[in-house]
Design an enzyme around this catalytic site. Structure first.
Site, mmCIF file in Angstrom:
data_model
loop_
_atom_site.group_PDB
_atom_site.id
_atom_site.type_symbol
_atom_site.label_atom_id
_atom_site.label_comp_id
_atom_site.label_asym_id
_atom_site.label_seq_id
_atom_site.Cartn_x
_atom_site.Cartn_y
_atom_site.Cartn_z
ATOM 1 N N ARG A 75 0.851 -1.198 0.000
ATOM 2 C CA ARG A 75 0.000 0.000 0.000
ATOM 3 C C ARG A 75 0.880 1.239 0.000
ATOM 4 O O ARG A 75 0.654 2.198 -0.735
ATOM 5 C CB ARG A 75 -0.953 0.040 1.206
ATOM 6 C CG ARG A 75 -1.633 1.407 1.318
ATOM 7 C CD ARG A 75 -2.820 1.510 2.262
ATOM 8 N NE ARG A 75 -2.755 0.660 3.416
ATOM 9 C CZ ARG A 75 -1.975 0.880 4.492
ATOM 10 N NH1 ARG A 75 -1.188 1.942 4.565
ATOM 11 N NH2 ARG A 75 -1.980 0.024 5.496
ATOM 12 N N TYR A 128 -17.029 16.350 -14.155
ATOM 13 C CA TYR A 128 -17.343 14.924 -14.169
ATOM 14 C C TYR A 128 -18.276 14.596 -12.992
ATOM 15 O O TYR A 128 -18.043 15.063 -11.860
ATOM 16 C CB TYR A 128 -16.035 14.124 -14.072
ATOM 17 C CG TYR A 128 -16.261 12.638 -14.022
ATOM 18 C CD1 TYR A 128 -16.613 11.937 -15.172
ATOM 19 C CD2 TYR A 128 -16.141 11.937 -12.836
ATOM 20 C CE1 TYR A 128 -16.835 10.571 -15.131
ATOM 21 C CE2 TYR A 128 -16.356 10.573 -12.777
ATOM 22 C CZ TYR A 128 -16.706 9.896 -13.932
ATOM 23 O OH TYR A 128 -16.932 8.546 -13.883
ATOM 24 N N ASP A 200 -7.965 18.405 -14.190
ATOM 25 C CA ASP A 200 -8.290 17.042 -14.612
ATOM 26 C C ASP A 200 -7.968 16.953 -16.104
ATOM 27 O O ASP A 200 -8.658 17.541 -16.940
ATOM 28 C CB ASP A 200 -9.774 16.771 -14.335
ATOM 29 C CG ASP A 200 -10.182 15.335 -14.671
ATOM 30 O OD1 ASP A 200 -9.532 14.718 -15.549
ATOM 31 O OD2 ASP A 200 -11.155 14.840 -14.073
ATOM 32 N N LYS A 225 -9.059 5.850 -18.849
ATOM 33 C CA LYS A 225 -9.400 6.352 -20.178
ATOM 34 C C LYS A 225 -8.184 6.230 -21.105
ATOM 35 O O LYS A 225 -7.726 5.141 -21.344
ATOM 36 C CB LYS A 225 -9.944 7.787 -20.051
ATOM 37 C CG LYS A 225 -10.960 7.970 -18.895
ATOM 38 C CD LYS A 225 -12.252 7.209 -19.068
ATOM 39 C CE LYS A 225 -13.121 7.152 -17.808
ATOM 40 N NZ LYS A 225 -13.401 8.408 -17.140
HETATM 41 C C1 LIG Z 1 -13.819 8.838 -15.836
HETATM 42 C C2 LIG Z 1 -13.438 10.198 -15.356
HETATM 43 C C3 LIG Z 1 -13.145 10.439 -14.002
HETATM 44 C C4 LIG Z 1 -13.273 9.380 -12.935
HETATM 45 O O1 LIG Z 1 -12.375 8.346 -13.129
HETATM 46 P P1 LIG Z 1 -12.626 6.836 -12.618
HETATM 47 O O2 LIG Z 1 -11.413 6.131 -13.078
HETATM 48 O O3 LIG Z 1 -13.892 6.368 -13.258
HETATM 49 O O4 LIG Z 1 -12.769 6.907 -11.130
HETATM 50 C C5 LIG Z 1 -12.743 11.710 -13.639
HETATM 51 N N1 LIG Z 1 -12.671 12.720 -14.549
HETATM 52 C C6 LIG Z 1 -12.966 12.522 -15.844
HETATM 53 C C7 LIG Z 1 -12.855 13.663 -16.792
HETATM 54 C C8 LIG Z 1 -13.361 11.260 -16.293
HETATM 55 O O5 LIG Z 1 -13.663 11.088 -17.591
#
Ligand SMILES: *Cc1c(COP(=O)(O)O)cnc(C)c1O
Length: 411
Positions: A75, A128, A200, A225
């Site tokens: 961890r 998001y 982000d 993603k």
């Molecule tokens: C999918 C996404 C998240 C969250 O990510 P997870 O891996 O699903 O927890 C945050 N910000 C954006 C822009 C996203 O597309």
């Protein structure tokens, strides 16, 4: 003002996690695509494996009571996870990074590391959904105050100056309408007001946008993603521009139990090796798809920052290195959207984005279904809106498939 105040940096007692391997190919002369492809290669000191091994062990033996090694418990630190973290810190131009079990884990780490009880966070009203829920829940508990704002508007810098938030959260391009926020302008305004900026960067990846170079302090990713890129990992990353903030993030990840697993880190590192090639293919295919959509009478509105008529086009052209792989469009009604969807061959009807395969989703009924209709309307999420994550398939197949769908939509 990029360092957290001392009370926010409780890093004492966490020994430094070694870089699992400073790879010989990461010399500053190598280009980003080369560094991404070769991240951590040839770092295995046991058998000289070219591809680094996966360290699945949860625990590491001490060499006697006084002989704590570089790792003791996974961890707190793990060599496979560290390779991915170092590669992402390198590509984003940061001093350090942490890998989390999801993108929301990365957001959780950032918001805890960078704010104290009662601090004000300014966040986009159309961020998001999971991020919205996280900030809203923390605000309801009294941990934070949240001011929702449209950061794409010209008065956003004025709002930041007036409110002097501890943290400004930026998500650009936005989802699903791909509205563009000026990272450099808002970073200057936030720093002048004594705060920190988190971006982000999930929608573009470091290939198409490097927020730290534009003035941001921290970058978060859902590596689920584009970074992993194959729709088979849920993961996240948080990257800090300065070493103190990076240490602080590491302390909070360990304390909150956020770090991602070794196998997922291995898969994401494998995905990272093709990131630049994939992003180029996503971007080229998306541009052609946007052209086809823009020329069809069934399309009532098109949202793609690569088009000169997109309101954020000039800004996107300035602050991004590419327009990305996401395209949204409106076919006028839910009925027309249903006709388009019914019969598609190469766009899977699914949430998420950023994988090699093309996906289509109906934000109103899928990703943004939790929003009441009036809130959807205010956010521009109409019943005829569809969002594409354009994959890397042969473009002629994608165009033929979408063109047939548009004919069905036109009725
Ligand atoms: C999918 C996404 C998240 C969250 O990510 P997870 O891996 O699903 O927890 C945050 N910000 C954006 C822009 C996203 O597309």
């Amino acid at each position: 003002m990029t360092n957290p105040p001392p009370e926010l940096a409780p890093t004492a007692g966490l020994p430094p996690e070694p870089s699992a391997a400073p790879p010989p190919d990461s010399s500053p002369a190598a280009r980003p695509a080369t560094r991404a492809t070769r991240a951590g290669l040839a770092s295995d000191r046991a058998y000289a494996a070219v591809v680094p091994p996966i360290y699945l062990s949860s625990t590491y033996a001490f060499d006697g009571l006084d002989g704590r090694g570089p790792y003791d418990y996974s961890r707190t630190g793990n060599p496979t996870r560290r390779l991915l973290a170092d590669a992402l810190a390198d590509l984003e131009g940061g001093a350090g990074a942490e890998i989390t079990a999801s993108g929301l884990g990365a957001a959780t780490a950032a918001v805890h590391a960078l704010t104290a009880a009662g601090d004000l966070v300014v966040a986009p009203h159309d961020c998001y959904g999971g991020t919205w829920r996280l900030f809203d829940a923390l605000a309801r508990q009294g941990r934070l105050r949240v001011q929702w704002a449209d950061l794409t508007q010209p008065d956003a810098a004025g709002l930041i100056a007036a409110q002097a938030p501890r943290l400004v959260w930026i998500e650009t391009p936005s989802n699903p309408l791909l509205r563009i926020t000026d990272i450099a302008n808002l970073s200057t305004a936030t720093h002048e007001a004594g705060g920190l900026v988190v971006v982000d960067n999930t929608f573009l990846s470091p290939v198409f946008q490097t927020p730290l170079a534009l003035g941001a302090d921290v970058v978060v990713h859902s590596t689920t993603k584009y970074i992993n890129g194959h729709s088979d990992v849920v993961g996240g990353a948080v990257i800090a521009k300065d070493p103190g903030t990076a240490e602080n993030l590491r302390w909070w990840c360990n304390t909150l139990g956020l770090p991602g697993g070794a196998f997922d880190s291995y898969l994401a590192l494998r995905g990272l090796r093709t990131l630049h090639r994939r992003m180029a293919a996503h971007g080229a295919n998306a541009a052609q798809v946007a052209e086809v959509l823009g020329a069809h009478p069934a399309v009532k509105a098109l949202h793609y920052p690569g088009r000169p008529d997109h309101p954020g086009h000039a800004l996107a052209a300035r602050q991004q290195h590419g327009f990305g792989g996401i395209v949204s469009f409106d076919v006028g009604s839910e009925a027309a959207a249903r006709r388009l969807l019914d019969g598609l061959r190469f766009f899977s009807l699914a949430e998420s984005l950023g994988g090699v395969e093309s996906l289509i989703c109906h934000p109103g009924l899928m990703t943004h279904a939790a929003m009441p209709p009036a809130v959807q309307q205010a956010a521009g999420i109409t019943p005829g809106l569809l969002r594409l994550s354009v994959g890397i398939e042969d473009i002629s197949d994608l165009v033929a498939d979408l063109s047939a769908g548009l004919e069905r939509a036109a009725g």
